[in-house]
Motif scaffolding. Structure first.
Motif, PDB file in Angstrom:
ATOM      1  N   TRP A 285       1.327  -1.268   0.146  1.00 27.61           N
ATOM      2  CA  TRP A 285       0.216   0.297   0.196  1.00 27.61           C
ATOM      3  C   TRP A 285       0.403   1.395  -0.084  1.00 27.61           C
ATOM      4  CZ3 TRP A 285      -2.878   1.486   5.190  1.00 27.61           C
ATOM      5  CH2 TRP A 285      -3.843   2.426   4.482  1.00 27.61           C
ATOM      6  N   GLN A 288       0.716   3.653   3.226  1.00 29.16           N
ATOM      7  CA  GLN A 288       1.047   3.207   4.082  1.00 29.16           C
ATOM      8  C   GLN A 288       1.564   3.863   5.518  1.00 29.16           C
ATOM      9  OE1 GLN A 288       3.025  -0.628   4.261  1.00 29.16           O
ATOM     10  NE2 GLN A 288       4.810   0.604   3.213  1.00 29.16           N
ATOM     11  N   ASN A 371      -3.573  -5.869   6.082  1.00 24.13           N
ATOM     12  CA  ASN A 371      -3.389  -5.769   4.777  1.00 24.13           C
ATOM     13  C   ASN A 371      -4.870  -7.555   4.600  1.00 24.13           C
ATOM     14  OD1 ASN A 371      -2.694  -8.270   3.021  1.00 24.13           O
ATOM     15  ND2 ASN A 371      -1.699  -6.040   1.525  1.00 24.13           N
ATOM     16  N   HIS A 390      -7.180  -3.961   4.061  1.00 22.33           N
ATOM     17  CA  HIS A 390      -7.249  -3.247   2.763  1.00 22.33           C
ATOM     18  C   HIS A 390      -6.234  -5.000   1.989  1.00 22.33           C
ATOM     19  CE1 HIS A 390      -2.617  -2.237   3.835  1.00 22.33           C
ATOM     20  NE2 HIS A 390      -3.526  -2.237   5.017  1.00 22.33           N
ATOM     21  N   PHE A 409     -13.858  -4.350   4.892  1.00 27.53           N
ATOM     22  CA  PHE A 409     -12.718  -4.520   3.460  1.00 27.53           C
ATOM     23  C   PHE A 409     -12.807  -2.539   3.564  1.00 27.53           C
ATOM     24  CE2 PHE A 409     -11.943  -8.616   3.256  1.00 27.53           C
ATOM     25  CZ  PHE A 409     -10.351  -8.392   2.437  1.00 27.53           C
ATOM     26  N   VAL A 410     -11.731  -1.895   3.466  1.00 28.35           N
ATOM     27  CA  VAL A 410     -11.720  -0.708   2.302  1.00 28.35           C
ATOM     28  C   VAL A 410     -12.652  -0.686   1.473  1.00 28.35           C
ATOM     29  CG1 VAL A 410     -10.299   0.980   1.921  1.00 28.35           C
ATOM     30  CG2 VAL A 410      -9.809   0.124   3.476  1.00 28.35           C
ATOM     31  N   ASP A 412     -14.331  -1.027  -2.672  1.00 24.22           N
ATOM     32  CA  ASP A 412     -13.397  -0.585  -3.393  1.00 24.22           C
ATOM     33  C   ASP A 412     -12.586   0.518  -4.232  1.00 24.22           C
ATOM     34  OD1 ASP A 412     -13.374  -3.155  -2.695  1.00 24.22           O
ATOM     35  OD2 ASP A 412     -14.581  -3.823  -4.563  1.00 24.22           O
ATOM     36  N   VAL A 415      -9.302   2.577  -3.520  1.00 25.33           N
ATOM     37  CA  VAL A 415      -8.525   1.520  -4.122  1.00 25.33           C
ATOM     38  C   VAL A 415      -7.966   1.243  -5.551  1.00 25.33           C
ATOM     39  CG1 VAL A 415      -7.086  -0.957  -3.606  1.00 25.33           C
ATOM     40  CG2 VAL A 415      -9.008  -0.375  -2.476  1.00 25.33           C
ATOM     41  N   ILE A 432      -4.942   3.961  -1.346  1.00 21.08           N
ATOM     42  CA  ILE A 432      -5.529   4.890  -1.129  1.00 21.08           C
ATOM     43  C   ILE A 432      -5.752   5.867  -0.041  1.00 21.08           C
ATOM     44  CG2 ILE A 432      -7.166   4.094   1.097  1.00 21.08           C
ATOM     45  CD1 ILE A 432      -6.248   1.098   0.445  1.00 21.08           C
ATOM     46  N   PHE A 437      -9.061   7.185   3.452  1.00 20.14           N
ATOM     47  CA  PHE A 437      -9.358   5.879   4.578  1.00 20.14           C
ATOM     48  C   PHE A 437      -8.964   6.849   5.873  1.00 20.14           C
ATOM     49  CE2 PHE A 437      -5.558   4.997   7.556  1.00 20.14           C
ATOM     50  CZ  PHE A 437      -6.190   3.646   7.466  1.00 20.14           C
TER      51      PHE A 437
END
Length: 574
Positions: A285, A288, A371, A390, A409-410, A412, A415, A432, A437
């Motif tokens: 990511w 991150q 993750n 994610h 989940f974040v 779609d 992403v 992301i 986020f």
């Protein structure tokens, strides 16, 4: 052992052409064996190795079936050679006890799980070397099982699941001597003694795969690798893993480390414990670091006492040079996060710890960001703590092979995959953006905890221009105005609210008078405005009581010309 020139031996050679798939023209006994093997690979092969005639008869397996030998290609892949109805076959045991079964003379293959034709061809190309190491005319002596894998995901899903199935099978039959259970060095992520009971003994805590090959070659020993492919729709398999997780957590908590004790004390002192997993290899990511710094800062600025656990690479019980290299790489990311996070936030490094050490710490956490693949094993699956997941859109399908409790989940739409031609789907990195986020994470935290923090973004500005390629604004008059967007979380809220804004500017904070206007449905007015003062860090706080739906907020940072940016703006609901 040395290769002889028997017909059976020559059947192990591959002609170099791409194999075709097994079809219905195969012998019916072979087809039945393949059907049984597909559904119960670990138990079926063990029953054959143990010469369990009752099991073989009950499953309708041909008595012409026999195992001829085994050889490990590397620390995670074992090849098993057998024969049925005078036809030699090779079983590839990488993830499961049978990822695929290949018939070299016929050049046909049946793929069962976690394999493709490229993998089949790679194994087939190594068979000539394998033929020189097996003795076909003397039955091998079954020595024991291999239960390990070089990846934590395959270890804690497939290897553990296969071992669980084998354990149940052994409990159902009379057993003579105990079976040996081996873990390969650098692939041993847990001590298995607590799990398998008294059906096994452990010749060594771990062995190099060459040691097992040496026993195969010099003493005609046979080894089976256990594994059963996990798929989320199988409730029986999920319950087996759930049982293991409970035992593993209980066993891990018997040996609490210093980090566990520190986190435990922080939690007793009222700290919110946030877990964040990072990666520097596949499925990275890109934001991150910035994202966790922003989330932690937002929680901290709302008044929370905060501890952040940074997770990354997992070490086996016997780590290798590769583990050291990956840990070093992840620690660079850890340092970046620690150097940018507010200094009063306690940051603890879980990178490079063993699964047992990680699980004990995870069991104390309030919330996780992980993750959706390997990174969620200790938090979402084993410790079952709430959190968000994610992963790239390309790899979202692989999460069907994972267990997630209490996690979302974040979306779609947040992403965006980083496309690289020829890259495997499960290696794809992704982006992301930080702001969506953080908003999503805070909404999930607000649903579960008494932490109602809502980030507010700038909707539009008046009397100031947004400088190009920058988050900086420049006022064009003595009355710069920012109008904030309002989160859906706040739409119908009534009660006490704290609005915090941090402004970065070269102007003297002491001379500035920030002002907040409220629109409760009739526009902005001086009657519904609040004055305040900046502290030395440029933060200003407004306290108010909302008695009806708040339509919008207008923030006037000062009454003069100047450049500024908004580091953060948040609402705290009480």
């Amino acid at each position: 052992m040395h290769k002889d020139n028997s017909e059976e031996n020559r059947q192990l050679y591959w002609n170099g052409e791409t194999p075709s798939f097994v079809d219905n023209e195969f012998d019916s006994e072979v087809l039945h064996f393949l059907q049984v093997l597909s559904s119960k690979p670990a138990i079926t092969l063990l029953a054959i190795a143990l010469a369990d005639k009752n099991k073989m008869i009950s499953e309708g397996i041909s008595d012409t079936l026999k195992l001829l030998g085994s050889q490990m290609l590397n620390s995670s892949t074992n090849l098993l050679v057998g024969e049925i109805n005078n036809e030699i076959f090779v079983v590839s045991q990488h993830v499961s006890s049978c990822d695929f079964i290949f018939f070299p003379r016929l050049n046909k293959v049946k793929i069962i799980c976690h394999a493709n034709m490229e993998m089949v061809v790679d194994i087939a190309s190594k068979l000539e070397d394998l033929a020189g190491k097996l003795e076909f005319n003397i039955p091998p002596s079954f020595d024991g099982l291999i239960a390990s894998h070089g990846r934590p995901s395959h270890y804690f899903y497939d290897a553990i699941l296969g071992l669980s199935e084998v354990n149940d099978y052994l409990n159902s039959i009379p057993q003579g001597k105990k079976l040996s259970l081996y873990q390969i060095s650098h692939c041993n992520f847990a001590d298995l003694k607590f799990f398998v009971g008294d059906k096994f003994h452990f010749p060594q805590s771990s062995v190099h795969f060459d040691q097992l090959n040496s026993l195969s070659n010099s003493a005609n020993k046979l080894f089976l690798k256990v594994g059963s492919f996990y798929d989320r729709g199988n409730e029986v398999k999920r319950l087996k893993l759930l049982k293991y997780d409970e035992l593993f957590l209980s066993e891990s908590l018997r040996n609490k480390g210093n980090d566990y004790r520190e986190v435990q004390e922080l939690k007793k002192a009222g700290y919110f414990i946030l877990w964040h997993g990072i990666t520097t290899q596949k499925r990275k990511w890109l934001e991150q670091c910035d994202a966790i710094v922003a989330l932690a800062t937002m929680l901290y600025n709302s008044g929370e006492k905060l501890c952040v656990i940074i997770d990354g690479w997992t070490s086996p019980i016997t780590p290798s040079k590769l583990d050291e290299s990956q840990i070093e790489s992840d620690n660079v990311v850890f340092s970046e996060i620690k150097n940018n996070i507010p200094p009063d936030i306690r940051v603890i490094n879980a990178i490079g710890k063993t699964p047992a050490e990680k699980l004990t710490i995870a069991s104390l956490c309030n919330f996780h960001v992980s993750n959706g693949g390997t990174g969620s094993i200790y938090t979402s699956r084993m410790a079952k703590i709430p959190g968000i997941l994610h992963i790239s859109n390309k790899a979202i399908g692989m999460t069907e092979q994972s267990i997630h409790y209490n996690s979302a989940f974040v979306p779609d739409s947040f992403v965006h995959d980083i496309e690289v031609e020829g890259l495997r789907d499960d290696f794809v990195s992704y982006s992301i953006a930080k702001k969506p986020f953080v908003s999503f994470a805070l909404e999930k935290i607000a649903e579960l905890f008494d932490i109602k923090v809502v980030p507010i973004d700038i909707g539009y500005s008046i009397n100031c221009k947004h400088l190009t390629n920058s988050e900086e604004y420049e006022s064009t008059s003595d009355d710069p105005i920012l109008v904030f967007n309002k989160s859906s979380v706040f739409s119908n809220y009534e009660g006490n609210v704290e609005v915090k804004v941090r402004v970065n500017t070269l102007l003297n904070y002491k001379s500035l008078t920030p002002k907040l206007y409220l629109d409760l449905g009739n526009g902005y007015s001086e009657e519904l405005s609040l004055l305040s003062k900046y502290n030395s860090n440029g933060e200003v706080t407004f306290s108010l009581n909302v008695t009806k739906e708040l339509k919008s907020l207008r923030f006037d940072p000062f009454s003069c010309k100047g450049k500024f940016n908004i580091e953060y703006a948040l609402l705290k609901l009480f």
